[in-house]
Design an enzyme around this catalytic site. Structure first.
Site, PDB file in Angstrom:
ATOM      1  N   THR A   1       6.384  74.706  66.972  1.00 49.70           N
ATOM      2  CA  THR A   1       5.409  75.780  67.161  1.00 49.70           C
ATOM      3  C   THR A   1       4.171  75.152  67.794  1.00 49.70           C
TER       4      THR A   1
ATOM      5  N   ASP B   1      14.918  75.869  63.931  1.00 48.97           N
ATOM      6  CA  ASP B   1      14.126  76.682  63.006  1.00 48.97           C
ATOM      7  C   ASP B   1      14.744  76.612  61.608  1.00 48.97           C
TER       8      ASP B   1
ATOM      9  N   THR C   1       8.224  82.063  57.891  1.00 47.58           N
ATOM     10  CA  THR C   1       8.548  80.633  57.758  1.00 47.58           C
ATOM     11  C   THR C   1       8.387  80.154  56.319  1.00 47.58           C
TER      12      THR C   1
ATOM     13  N   THR D   1       0.584  73.040  48.379  1.00 48.86           N
ATOM     14  CA  THR D   1      -0.867  72.917  48.505  1.00 48.86           C
ATOM     15  C   THR D   1      -1.582  73.304  47.212  1.00 48.86           C
ATOM     16  N   ASP D   2      -2.812  72.806  47.067  1.00 47.95           N
ATOM     17  CA  ASP D   2      -3.631  73.214  45.915  1.00 47.95           C
ATOM     18  C   ASP D   2      -4.143  74.644  46.063  1.00 47.95           C
ATOM     19  N   GLU D   3      -4.013  75.222  47.278  1.00 45.29           N
ATOM     20  CA  GLU D   3      -4.579  76.563  47.504  1.00 45.29           C
ATOM     21  C   GLU D   3      -3.859  77.644  46.694  1.00 45.29           C
TER      22      GLU D   3
ATOM     23  N   TYR E   1      -1.951  82.745  53.617  1.00 45.28           N
ATOM     24  CA  TYR E   1      -1.329  81.417  53.613  1.00 45.28           C
ATOM     25  C   TYR E   1      -1.023  80.973  52.184  1.00 45.28           C
TER      26      TYR E   1
ATOM     27  N   LYS F   1       2.630  80.260  50.346  1.00 47.89           N
ATOM     28  CA  LYS F   1       3.012  78.976  49.749  1.00 47.89           C
ATOM     29  C   LYS F   1       3.313  79.158  48.251  1.00 47.89           C
TER      30      LYS F   1
ATOM     31  N   LYS G   1      -8.443  72.424  62.639  1.00 48.50           N
ATOM     32  CA  LYS G   1      -8.866  72.289  61.237  1.00 48.50           C
ATOM     33  C   LYS G   1     -10.221  71.578  61.220  1.00 48.50           C
ATOM     34  N   LEU G   2     -10.934  71.696  60.103  1.00 48.80           N
ATOM     35  CA  LEU G   2     -12.355  71.328  60.094  1.00 48.80           C
ATOM     36  C   LEU G   2     -12.655  69.931  60.653  1.00 48.80           C
TER      37      LEU G   2
ATOM     38  N   PRO H   1     -18.871  74.625  64.334  1.00 50.33           N
ATOM     39  CA  PRO H   1     -18.961  75.848  63.534  1.00 50.33           C
ATOM     40  C   PRO H   1     -18.761  75.582  62.043  1.00 50.33           C
TER      41      PRO H   1
ATOM     42  N   PRO I   1     -13.148  85.599  55.729  1.00 51.25           N
ATOM     43  CA  PRO I   1     -12.949  86.632  54.706  1.00 51.25           C
ATOM     44  C   PRO I   1     -12.224  86.048  53.489  1.00 51.25           C
ATOM     45  N   GLY I   2     -12.723  86.344  52.297  1.00 51.55           N
ATOM     46  CA  GLY I   2     -12.062  85.867  51.071  1.00 51.55           C
ATOM     47  C   GLY I   2     -12.126  84.354  50.908  1.00 51.55           C
TER      48      GLY I   2
HETATM   49  P1  NAD Z   1       1.206  71.611  60.515  1.00 47.58           P
HETATM   50  O1  NAD Z   1       0.875  73.040  60.794  1.00 47.58           O
HETATM   51  O2  NAD Z   1       0.425  70.528  61.192  1.00 47.58           O
HETATM   52  O3  NAD Z   1       2.739  71.333  60.855  1.00 47.58           O
HETATM   53  C1  NAD Z   1       3.759  72.233  60.530  1.00 47.58           C
HETATM   54  C2  NAD Z   1       5.023  71.795  61.270  1.00 47.58           C
HETATM   55  O4  NAD Z   1       6.078  72.699  60.884  1.00 47.58           O
HETATM   56  C3  NAD Z   1       4.893  71.860  62.792  1.00 47.58           C
HETATM   57  O5  NAD Z   1       5.451  70.705  63.368  1.00 47.58           O
HETATM   58  C4  NAD Z   1       5.692  73.102  63.165  1.00 47.58           C
HETATM   59  O6  NAD Z   1       6.278  73.028  64.466  1.00 47.58           O
HETATM   60  C5  NAD Z   1       6.753  73.121  62.065  1.00 47.58           C
HETATM   61  N1  NAD Z   1       7.307  74.474  61.827  1.00 47.58           N
HETATM   62  C6  NAD Z   1       6.595  75.628  61.666  1.00 47.58           C
HETATM   63  N2  NAD Z   1       7.445  76.670  61.484  1.00 47.58           N
HETATM   64  C7  NAD Z   1       8.701  76.142  61.511  1.00 47.58           C
HETATM   65  C8  NAD Z   1      10.001  76.700  61.357  1.00 47.58           C
HETATM   66  N3  NAD Z   1      10.176  78.020  61.152  1.00 47.58           N
HETATM   67  N4  NAD Z   1      11.067  75.882  61.415  1.00 47.58           N
HETATM   68  C9  NAD Z   1      10.902  74.538  61.641  1.00 47.58           C
HETATM   69  N5  NAD Z   1       9.700  73.958  61.799  1.00 47.58           N
HETATM   70  C10 NAD Z   1       8.617  74.753  61.744  1.00 47.58           C
HETATM   71  O7  NAD Z   1       1.128  71.478  58.932  1.00 47.58           O
HETATM   72  P2  NAD Z   1       0.671  70.224  58.049  1.00 47.58           P
HETATM   73  O8  NAD Z   1      -0.796  70.259  57.897  1.00 47.58           O
HETATM   74  O9  NAD Z   1       1.358  69.011  58.545  1.00 47.58           O
HETATM   75  O10 NAD Z   1       1.296  70.652  56.639  1.00 47.58           O
HETATM   76  C11 NAD Z   1       2.635  70.278  56.290  1.00 47.58           C
HETATM   77  C12 NAD Z   1       2.950  70.834  54.920  1.00 47.58           C
HETATM   78  O11 NAD Z   1       2.010  70.347  53.970  1.00 47.58           O
HETATM   79  C13 NAD Z   1       2.854  72.371  54.845  1.00 47.58           C
HETATM   80  O12 NAD Z   1       3.909  72.832  54.044  1.00 47.58           O
HETATM   81  C14 NAD Z   1       1.504  72.620  54.189  1.00 47.58           C
HETATM   82  O13 NAD Z   1       1.530  73.826  53.461  1.00 47.58           O
HETATM   83  C15 NAD Z   1       1.397  71.418  53.282  1.00 47.58           C
HETATM   84  N6  NAD Z   1       0.020  70.983  52.967  1.00 47.58           N
HETATM   85  C16 NAD Z   1      -0.882  70.756  53.970  1.00 47.58           C
HETATM   86  C17 NAD Z   1      -2.159  70.288  53.652  1.00 47.58           C
HETATM   87  C18 NAD Z   1      -3.175  69.977  54.717  1.00 47.58           C
HETATM   88  O14 NAD Z   1      -4.331  69.645  54.380  1.00 47.58           O
HETATM   89  N7  NAD Z   1      -2.829  70.033  56.000  1.00 47.58           N
HETATM   90  C19 NAD Z   1      -2.508  70.064  52.312  1.00 47.58           C
HETATM   91  C20 NAD Z   1      -1.546  70.309  51.316  1.00 47.58           C
HETATM   92  C21 NAD Z   1      -0.288  70.759  51.657  1.00 47.58           C
HETATM   93  P1  TYD Z   2      -9.544  74.040  56.916  1.00 53.17           P
HETATM   94  O1  TYD Z   2      -9.554  72.716  57.607  1.00 53.17           O
HETATM   95  O2  TYD Z   2      -9.125  75.251  57.695  1.00 53.17           O
HETATM   96  O3  TYD Z   2      -8.703  73.884  55.577  1.00 53.17           O
HETATM   97  P2  TYD Z   2      -8.526  74.917  54.319  1.00 53.17           P
HETATM   98  O4  TYD Z   2      -9.067  76.241  54.647  1.00 53.17           O
HETATM   99  O5  TYD Z   2      -7.053  74.911  54.172  1.00 53.17           O
HETATM  100  O6  TYD Z   2      -9.241  74.274  53.162  1.00 53.17           O
HETATM  101  O7  TYD Z   2     -10.999  74.309  56.387  1.00 53.17           O
HETATM  102  C1  TYD Z   2     -11.639  73.437  55.482  1.00 53.17           C
HETATM  103  C2  TYD Z   2     -12.937  74.068  55.074  1.00 53.17           C
HETATM  104  O8  TYD Z   2     -13.804  74.097  56.225  1.00 53.17           O
HETATM  105  C3  TYD Z   2     -12.809  75.518  54.621  1.00 53.17           C
HETATM  106  O9  TYD Z   2     -13.738  75.757  53.573  1.00 53.17           O
HETATM  107  C4  TYD Z   2     -13.205  76.326  55.852  1.00 53.17           C
HETATM  108  C5  TYD Z   2     -14.211  75.424  56.535  1.00 53.17           C
HETATM  109  N1  TYD Z   2     -14.273  75.517  58.020  1.00 53.17           N
HETATM  110  C6  TYD Z   2     -15.515  75.677  58.665  1.00 53.17           C
HETATM  111  O10 TYD Z   2     -16.581  75.745  58.007  1.00 53.17           O
HETATM  112  N2  TYD Z   2     -15.523  75.731  60.032  1.00 53.17           N
HETATM  113  C7  TYD Z   2     -14.389  75.662  60.790  1.00 53.17           C
HETATM  114  O11 TYD Z   2     -14.464  75.754  62.039  1.00 53.17           O
HETATM  115  C8  TYD Z   2     -13.122  75.484  60.110  1.00 53.17           C
HETATM  116  C9  TYD Z   2     -11.832  75.399  60.881  1.00 53.17           C
HETATM  117  C10 TYD Z   2     -13.121  75.412  58.734  1.00 53.17           C
END
Ligand code: NAD
Ligand code: TYD
Length: 353
Positions: A34, A57, A98, A132-134, A158, A162, A197-198, A213, A290-291
């Protein structure tokens, strides 16, 4: 060998690279590529015979069945997901498909495959669900951090998707005996993080002199963990975690978003000074999400006590490594900033960046 899903994404990609750097056991990597999946992350192992990349997929049951029958993995490590809260607010459909349906399909395929195993192979098999912790919802400033027993109170599409996937994984253990483990981790940062991401967004925008931002008042709190520490924790749980258990993973490192942005600016100013002045001048408060969950915090005592895992990086060392990586890899960043990336930035931030 092991089967990894989502191994072209941020955490999955780091996991595959670390795995192959540390052992000879091959990895089959199933990823749909993706917008978040990027084969350049895997360039180092592109011609490594221990890495088998499969473009597909997780919702394609026949494909998953065929992969399991062909490669006969001893474990599945399931990363594949839609992972960005803001995207889930704009369009939750893909998250439901997914994260919920995909996990359900993978569990059914794993169960059918596991039922063909016997003896030690059947006992040793693991389905490791990366979550995730979310799922636990939002904490007030003085609430205790999330333990594994904290009630599920997901607030974003999201987090809800999860949470649903965690429940499916739990049910496949209790109902069918499939040997699952689930890990719930806090916010990761590090190399190969998609710049929406941030932390990577802040680095990339600050280097380009664009606005940084910050949502709302910038005082939302997250616990941050270096991605390599998360990957080490997953390997630990995969090897020694008890089937049916969940383990919280975190960095004991709570920070406000404003702290994070200021720290990233300070590291950039130090490593690559800007003639126009400190990058913190670029901070721009924008409309809140939002939220928006106020605070996440992880109690990671269980994985420490039972399995001996602790993070190796401090936030200072991890953020320095991360900023250095982005400075050293402008090509990776440029290549992921495709048309799809620019469309997202315009949709989310409009003219503010
Ligand atoms: P990411 O969005 O960077 O990567 C997701 C990957 O999954 C991508 O390579 C995408 O191509 C693949 N994918 C998406 N839909 C698919 C499908 N239908 N079939 C096959 N592949 C598919 O995500 P990430 O940040 O690497 O997170 C990985 C996992 O860890 C997720 O399950 C997420 O919920 C969890 N997680 C992430 C964080 C974080 O801070 N990023 C923290 C805790 C848990
Ligand atoms: P993010 O990296 O999207 O992770 P998550 O929402 O899964 O925790 O965001 C981290 C924190 O940063 C979240 O409180 C939202 C905030 N944020 C901003 O303030 N500005 C931004 O442009 C982004 C992407 C996130």
């Amino acid at each position: 060998m092991i089967l990894v899903t989502g191994g072209a994404g941020f955490i999955g990609g780091n996991f595959v690279l670390d795995w192959l750097a540390g052992r000879d056991e091959p990895v089959v990597n199933l990823d749909a590529l993706t917008y978040a999946g990027n084969l350049e992350t895997l360039a180092r192992v592109a011609s490594d015979p221990r890495h088998v990349f499969v473009h597909g997929d997780i919702c394609d049951r026949a494909r998953v069945d065929q992969l399991l029958a062909t490669h006969r993995p001893r474990a599945i490590v399931h990363f594949a997901a839609e992972s960005h809260v803001d995207r889930s607010i704009h369009g939750p459909g893909e998250f439901i498909r997914t994260n919920i349906e995909g996990t359900g399909i993978l569990l059914e395929a794993a169960r059918a495959y596991w039922n063909t195993l016997q003896g030690v192979a059947k006992e040793a098999f693991r389905f490791h669900h990366v979550s995730t912790d979310e799922v636990y919802g939002s904490l007030a400033a003085d609430d205790a951090p999330f333990t594994e027993d904290h009630p599920y109170q997901p607030n974003s599409p999201y987090a809800a998707s999860k949470a649903a996937s965690d429940h499916l994984v739990r049910a496949w253990f209790h109902t069918y005996g499939l040997p699952v483990v689930t890990t719930n981790c806090s916010n990761n940062y590090g190399p190969f993080h998609f710049p929406e991401k941030l932390i990577p967004l802040t680095i990339v925008n600050a280097l380009a002199g664009r606005a940084l931002p910050v949502y709302g008042d910038g005082l939302n709190v997250r616990d941050w963990l270096y991605v390599g520490d998360h990957c080490a924790a997953i390997r630990t749980v995969l090897e020694r975690g008890r089937p049916g258990e969940t383990y919280n993973i975190g960095g004991w490192n709570e920070k406000t978003n404003l702290d994070i942005v200021h720290t990233v600016c300070a590291r950039l100013d130090e490593l690559r000074p800007d003639a126009n002045g400190p990058r913190s001048r670029l901070i721009s408060f924008v409309a809140d999400r939002p939220g928006h969950d106020r605070r996440y915090a992880i109690d990671a005592r269980k994985i420490g006590r039972e399995l001996g895992w602790r993070p190796a990086e401090t936030f200072d060392s991890g953020i320095r490594r991360t900023v250095e990586w982005y400075l050293a890899n402008p090509g990776w960043v440029a290549n992921v900033q495709s048309g799809a990336y620019r469309d997202w930035v315009n949709k989310q931030y409009g003219a503010s960046t």
